[in-house]
Design a protein around this motif. Structure first.
Motif, PDB file in Angstrom:
ATOM      1  N   GLY A  51     -12.822  16.734 -22.635  1.00 31.61           N
ATOM      2  CA  GLY A  51     -11.652  16.748 -21.768  1.00 31.61           C
ATOM      3  C   GLY A  51     -10.394  16.344 -22.514  1.00 31.61           C
ATOM      4  O   GLY A  51     -10.438  15.658 -23.540  1.00 31.61           O
ATOM      5  N   SER A  52      -9.250  16.763 -21.969  1.00 38.54           N
ATOM      6  CA  SER A  52      -7.960  16.395 -22.570  1.00 38.54           C
ATOM      7  C   SER A  52      -7.015  15.767 -21.560  1.00 38.54           C
ATOM      8  O   SER A  52      -6.018  15.170 -21.936  1.00 38.54           O
ATOM      9  N   ASP A  53      -7.358  15.856 -20.282  1.00 38.20           N
ATOM     10  CA  ASP A  53      -6.531  15.285 -19.216  1.00 38.20           C
ATOM     11  C   ASP A  53      -7.351  14.261 -18.459  1.00 38.20           C
ATOM     12  O   ASP A  53      -7.534  14.343 -17.243  1.00 38.20           O
ATOM     13  N   THR A  54      -7.837  13.266 -19.209  1.00 35.98           N
ATOM     14  CA  THR A  54      -8.793  12.324 -18.633  1.00 35.98           C
ATOM     15  C   THR A  54      -8.360  10.865 -18.723  1.00 35.98           C
ATOM     16  O   THR A  54      -9.054   9.999 -18.199  1.00 35.98           O
ATOM     17  N   ASN A  61     -13.870  11.054 -24.824  1.00 32.71           N
ATOM     18  CA  ASN A  61     -13.932  12.419 -24.301  1.00 32.71           C
ATOM     19  C   ASN A  61     -15.102  13.181 -24.919  1.00 32.71           C
ATOM     20  O   ASN A  61     -15.832  13.907 -24.235  1.00 32.71           O
ATOM     21  N   THR A  93     -13.263  19.068 -17.740  1.00 31.53           N
ATOM     22  CA  THR A  93     -13.267  17.704 -17.218  1.00 31.53           C
ATOM     23  C   THR A  93     -11.851  17.134 -17.240  1.00 31.53           C
ATOM     24  O   THR A  93     -11.153  17.233 -18.250  1.00 31.53           O
ATOM     25  N   ARG A  94     -11.446  16.558 -16.134  1.00 31.53           N
ATOM     26  CA  ARG A  94     -10.177  15.841 -16.058  1.00 31.53           C
ATOM     27  C   ARG A  94     -10.367  14.626 -15.171  1.00 31.53           C
ATOM     28  O   ARG A  94     -11.455  14.418 -14.595  1.00 31.53           O
ATOM     29  N   ALA A  95      -9.354  13.795 -15.089  1.00 30.36           N
ATOM     30  CA  ALA A  95      -9.435  12.582 -14.280  1.00 30.36           C
ATOM     31  C   ALA A  95      -8.165  12.424 -13.459  1.00 30.36           C
ATOM     32  O   ALA A  95      -7.069  12.756 -13.922  1.00 30.36           O
ATOM     33  N   GLN A  96      -8.335  11.922 -12.253  1.00 32.91           N
ATOM     34  CA  GLN A  96      -7.203  11.730 -11.344  1.00 32.91           C
ATOM     35  C   GLN A  96      -7.157  10.270 -10.908  1.00 32.91           C
ATOM     36  O   GLN A  96      -8.132   9.734 -10.386  1.00 32.91           O
ATOM     37  N   PRO A 104     -13.213  11.135 -11.676  1.00 33.75           N
ATOM     38  CA  PRO A 104     -13.442  12.265 -12.574  1.00 33.75           C
ATOM     39  C   PRO A 104     -13.639  13.555 -11.773  1.00 33.75           C
ATOM     40  O   PRO A 104     -14.279  13.548 -10.723  1.00 33.75           O
ATOM     41  N   PHE A 106     -14.632  17.775 -12.183  1.00 29.06           N
ATOM     42  CA  PHE A 106     -15.257  18.754 -13.064  1.00 29.06           C
ATOM     43  C   PHE A 106     -15.063  20.141 -12.456  1.00 29.06           C
ATOM     44  O   PHE A 106     -15.537  20.421 -11.356  1.00 29.06           O
ATOM     45  N   TRP A 129     -12.737   2.298 -16.471  1.00 30.05           N
ATOM     46  CA  TRP A 129     -12.476   3.622 -17.043  1.00 30.05           C
ATOM     47  C   TRP A 129     -11.722   3.490 -18.359  1.00 30.05           C
ATOM     48  O   TRP A 129     -12.031   4.189 -19.333  1.00 30.05           O
TER      49      TRP A 129
END
Length: 299
Positions: A51-54, A61, A93-96, A104, A106, A129
């Motif tokens: 992922g790159s936006d996590t 990552n 994969t990213r995270a908010q 997370p 997906f 996290w």
């Protein structure tokens, strides 16, 4: 795996060319009720790039991507950590962040990069996290894998419903191979009976591999046990045309030694009748349908 165990019951009809008596009723049970469904891959390969936006460092990552791919592989999803190739489906994969927690997310994308479905992981406290420990990455992957698998299954079913030539919309073509390992005339009798019983349930039964969607293999093992008895184990494996196992029905029984050394007769009928239900359930599930719904619609 479905296992049928029922011992020391009385066979209601006599074995062919055998005297009637207290013969055990072999392999009676309900192996078709909960036939095991193994994951059927939606695609030849699912790329899992880091992922790159996590909000995670690069090392975390990478670790998370490896853990996710490993967890998916355990459910027979062909996932691999790599940058997506032009023909790959991919898992992004990213995270908010939501207040003090991070969720997370997906996303499953097709080879054109169009999102086809998403799965959300469990919320993680922000400080945990940020720590990005290997144990946490493994936990996140373990919780996410079955949810990602459910998304892949729903996508596959939607695609199958829209395809007139898919297994969802036509009977499966099934090669029933010659049974092996049985004493007496068991190999021939079981093969014939399985082909006949399975055909009644709906699949198109084949005797050659050409055009088959699935292959059913039967293997019999007879092991001597104390008390002048034998343990008979019959395994029916359901495989794809390429050889990937999709389910298995196992039948077990203890019988007096030598009972099946010559003729199987009605025993083969009972064995195949019971096992064919379980085999058919595996095939139905692998076709994207619910066996219970199929049975209801057939009434």
């Amino acid at each position: 795996m479905i296992v049928s165990r029922l011992f020391r019951l009385v066979l209601p009809v006599c074995l062919a060319l055998s005297a009637c008596g207290d013969l055990p009723e072999p392999f009676i049970g309900n192996p078709g009720a909960t036939a095991r469904r193994l994951a059927q891959p939606l695609t030849p390969l699912l790329a899992v790039p880091p992922g790159s936006d996590t909000m995670l460092p690069d090392a975390a990552n990478q670790d998370l991507a490896v853990q996710i791919a490993t967890a998916l592989q355990a459910t027979e999803v062909p996932a691999i950590v790599r940058a997506p190739q032009p023909t790959d489906w991919r898992l992004i994969t990213r995270a908010q962040r939501d207040g003090g927690v991070v969720k997370p997310i997906f996303s499953v994308q097709d080879p054109q990069g169009k999102e086809q479905g998403t799965a959300e992981g469990e919320p993680i406290p922000l400080d945990l996290w940020a720590g990005a420990s290997p144990a946490l990455m493994q936990q996140v992957a373990g919780e996410a894998a079955p949810r990602i698998g459910a998304v892949l299954t729903s996508i596959r079913i939607a695609h199958d419903k829209a395809d007139p030539g898919s297994l969802y919309n036509r009977p499966a073509r099934v090669l029933v191979a010659d049974v092996t390992g049985a004493p007496g005339d068991g190999n021939q009798a079981l093969t014939q009976q399985m082909r006949a019983r399975l055909a009644v349930l709906g699949p198109v039964v084949l005797t050659t591999a050409a055009g088959a969607d699935f292959k059913v293999e039967g293997d019999v093992r007879v092991v001597p046990i104390p008390g002048r008895k034998e343990r008979v184990e019959i395994q029916w494996s359901v495989k794809t045309a390429s050889g990937g196992e999709r389910g298995r029905v196992v039948q077990l029984n203890e019988i007096p030694a030598g009972t099946l050394d010559h003729y199987w007769g009605d025993v083969a009928v009972v064995v195949a009748t019971e096992a064919s239900n379980g085999v058919n359930d595996v095939i139905i599930r692998q076709s994207g349908k619910d066996p219970n719904a199929v049975r209801e619609s057939a009434k």
